[in-house]
Design a protein around this motif. Structure first.
Motif, PDB file in Angstrom:
ATOM      1  N   VAL A  55       0.836  -1.197   0.000  1.00  0.00           N
ATOM      2  CA  VAL A  55       0.000   0.000   0.000  1.00  0.00           C
ATOM      3  C   VAL A  55       0.874   1.251   0.000  1.00  0.00           C
ATOM      4  N   ALA A  56       0.550   2.181  -0.893  1.00  0.00           N
ATOM      5  CA  ALA A  56       1.229   3.473  -0.934  1.00  0.00           C
ATOM      6  C   ALA A  56       0.408   4.481  -0.133  1.00  0.00           C
ATOM      7  N   LEU A  57       1.017   5.093   0.874  1.00  0.00           N
ATOM      8  CA  LEU A  57       0.356   6.110   1.691  1.00  0.00           C
ATOM      9  C   LEU A  57       0.924   7.466   1.293  1.00  0.00           C
ATOM     10  N   VAL A  58       0.065   8.336   0.760  1.00  0.00           N
ATOM     11  CA  VAL A  58       0.517   9.625   0.232  1.00  0.00           C
ATOM     12  C   VAL A  58       0.166  10.735   1.217  1.00  0.00           C
ATOM     13  N   LEU A  59       1.192  11.417   1.724  1.00  0.00           N
ATOM     14  CA  LEU A  59       1.004  12.476   2.708  1.00  0.00           C
ATOM     15  C   LEU A  59       1.130  13.848   2.047  1.00  0.00           C
ATOM     16  N   SER A  60       0.664  14.869   2.780  1.00  0.00           N
ATOM     17  CA  SER A  60       0.656  16.228   2.233  1.00  0.00           C
ATOM     18  C   SER A  60       1.255  17.246   3.189  1.00  0.00           C
ATOM     19  N   GLY A  61       2.137  16.785   4.075  1.00  0.00           N
ATOM     20  CA  GLY A  61       2.725  17.657   5.081  1.00  0.00           C
ATOM     21  C   GLY A  61       2.459  17.108   6.466  1.00  0.00           C
ATOM     22  N   HIS A  96      -3.763  12.408  13.312  1.00  0.00           N
ATOM     23  CA  HIS A  96      -4.556  11.322  13.895  1.00  0.00           C
ATOM     24  C   HIS A  96      -5.011  10.350  12.816  1.00  0.00           C
ATOM     25  N   GLU A  97      -5.419  10.886  11.680  1.00  0.00           N
ATOM     26  CA  GLU A  97      -5.870  10.031  10.586  1.00  0.00           C
ATOM     27  C   GLU A  97      -4.721   9.204  10.028  1.00  0.00           C
ATOM     28  N   ALA A  98      -3.573   9.836   9.817  1.00  0.00           N
ATOM     29  CA  ALA A  98      -2.416   9.105   9.294  1.00  0.00           C
ATOM     30  C   ALA A  98      -1.996   7.988  10.249  1.00  0.00           C
ATOM     31  N   SER A  99      -1.988   8.283  11.546  1.00  0.00           N
ATOM     32  CA  SER A  99      -1.596   7.274  12.542  1.00  0.00           C
ATOM     33  C   SER A  99      -2.589   6.120  12.577  1.00  0.00           C
ATOM     34  N   ALA A 100      -3.894   6.451  12.545  1.00  0.00           N
ATOM     35  CA  ALA A 100      -4.915   5.407  12.574  1.00  0.00           C
ATOM     36  C   ALA A 100      -4.808   4.508  11.344  1.00  0.00           C
ATOM     37  N   ILE A 101      -4.572   5.113  10.192  1.00  0.00           N
ATOM     38  CA  ILE A 101      -4.434   4.334   8.962  1.00  0.00           C
ATOM     39  C   ILE A 101      -3.256   3.371   9.068  1.00  0.00           C
ATOM     40  N   LEU A 102      -2.127   3.873   9.570  1.00  0.00           N
ATOM     41  CA  LEU A 102      -0.944   3.026   9.701  1.00  0.00           C
ATOM     42  C   LEU A 102      -1.197   1.856  10.654  1.00  0.00           C
ATOM     43  N   PHE A 148      -4.853   8.247   0.602  1.00  0.00           N
ATOM     44  CA  PHE A 148      -4.576   9.663   0.829  1.00  0.00           C
ATOM     45  C   PHE A 148      -5.284  10.102   2.110  1.00  0.00           C
ATOM     46  N   PRO A 149      -4.573  10.256   3.228  1.00  0.00           N
ATOM     47  CA  PRO A 149      -5.223  10.737   4.454  1.00  0.00           C
ATOM     48  C   PRO A 149      -5.707  12.173   4.284  1.00  0.00           C
ATOM     49  N   GLY A 150      -6.578  12.603   5.197  1.00  0.00           N
ATOM     50  CA  GLY A 150      -7.103  13.959   5.150  1.00  0.00           C
ATOM     51  C   GLY A 150      -6.153  14.984   5.737  1.00  0.00           C
ATOM     52  N   GLY A 151      -6.688  16.145   6.003  1.00  0.00           N
ATOM     53  CA  GLY A 151      -5.884  17.290   6.394  1.00  0.00           C
ATOM     54  C   GLY A 151      -5.937  18.310   5.274  1.00  0.00           C
TER      55      GLY A 151
END
Length: 232
Positions: free
Chosen positions: A45-51, A61-67, A133-136
């Motif tokens: 899985v590719a997790l794409v962040l935006s900062g 919180h969303e990125a951590s929960a996804i991981l 793609f997590p939110g934020g």
């Protein structure tokens, strides 16, 4: 010594009875072979962040929960972010722009990735089974200009390329609330994310609500778990 030998004799006899005879090599049972086999590799899985930070980057919180959910699902995760300047920097104690500061999206995203991050330009759908793609607000500010231009926004060229690659390959794409604003041809227009998570089977596109919604955090994390499971 005689007493010690008397105590050990029964144990030595039992061990001898269980030992294989010389020249008699026993093959493991099918059940033993099954349990001894190498584990099946999990989805990539590719997790794409935006900062890093809800107001100008990825919602932590969303990125951590996804991981966490991906880890529980046995997924192999690789984290990416574009190597571009942020639209601006927000002072999170005030919710206001810090006029004198500039930051890089890849550098800031590396905080969440604990340093293990790759430039989005190197992401290829051929090497992964799904993209998330997590939110934020970074999704609407750094991955696109949606925060400023709305429906007439422009999308980062690598974000657009990645979305098209995964869509054309029929591979799942998962998004959280703000990242749902990043437009691409696999998205059902004007569809607002809801609880529980929504999946478009026609387009293998999944989306769910994020921490901007006025519901308890544990409910959102449960919804994110459902979306993660739908993706992988």
């Amino acid at each position: 010594m005689a007493a010690v030998r008397a105590l050990m004799a029964p144990r030595l006899a039992a061990a001898s009875a269980l030992a294989p005879l010389p020249g008699n090599t026993r093959m493991p049972s099918p059940r033993a072979a099954l349990h001894g086999s190498a584990p099946r590799p999990g989805p990539k899985v590719a997790l794409v962040l935006s900062g890093c930070g809800v107001y100008d980057g990825t919602e932590l919180h969303e990125a951590s929960a996804i991981l966490v959910h991906l880890s529980r699902g046995g997924a192999e995760v690789q984290i990416f972010a574009p190597d571009v300047p942020q639209m601006h920097v927000i002072d999170h104690t005030k919710g206001q722009p810090a006029e004198s500061e500039t930051r890089n999206v890849l550098t800031e995203s590396a905080r969440i990735a604990r340093g293990k991050i790759t430039d989005l330009a190197r992401l290829s759908a051929a090497n992964h089974d799904a993209a998330i793609f997590p939110g934020g607000f970074g999704a609407a500010k750094n991955l696109s200009t949606f925060a400023v231009d709305g429906k007439d926004c422009k999308v980062n060229k690598d974000v657009e390329r990645v979305l098209k690659e995964f869509h054309e390959a029929g591979k799942p794409i998962g998004t959280w609330i703000c990242s749902c604003g990043v437009p691409h041809e696999s998205r059902t227009p004007a569809r607002q994310p809801s609880l529980p998570s929504h999946r478009s089977t026609k387009h293998t596109f999944c989306q769910t609500a994020g921490f901007r919604c006025s519901v308890p955090g544990h409910v959102l994390i449960r919804s994110q778990k459902k979306l993660t499971e739908a993706v992988v």
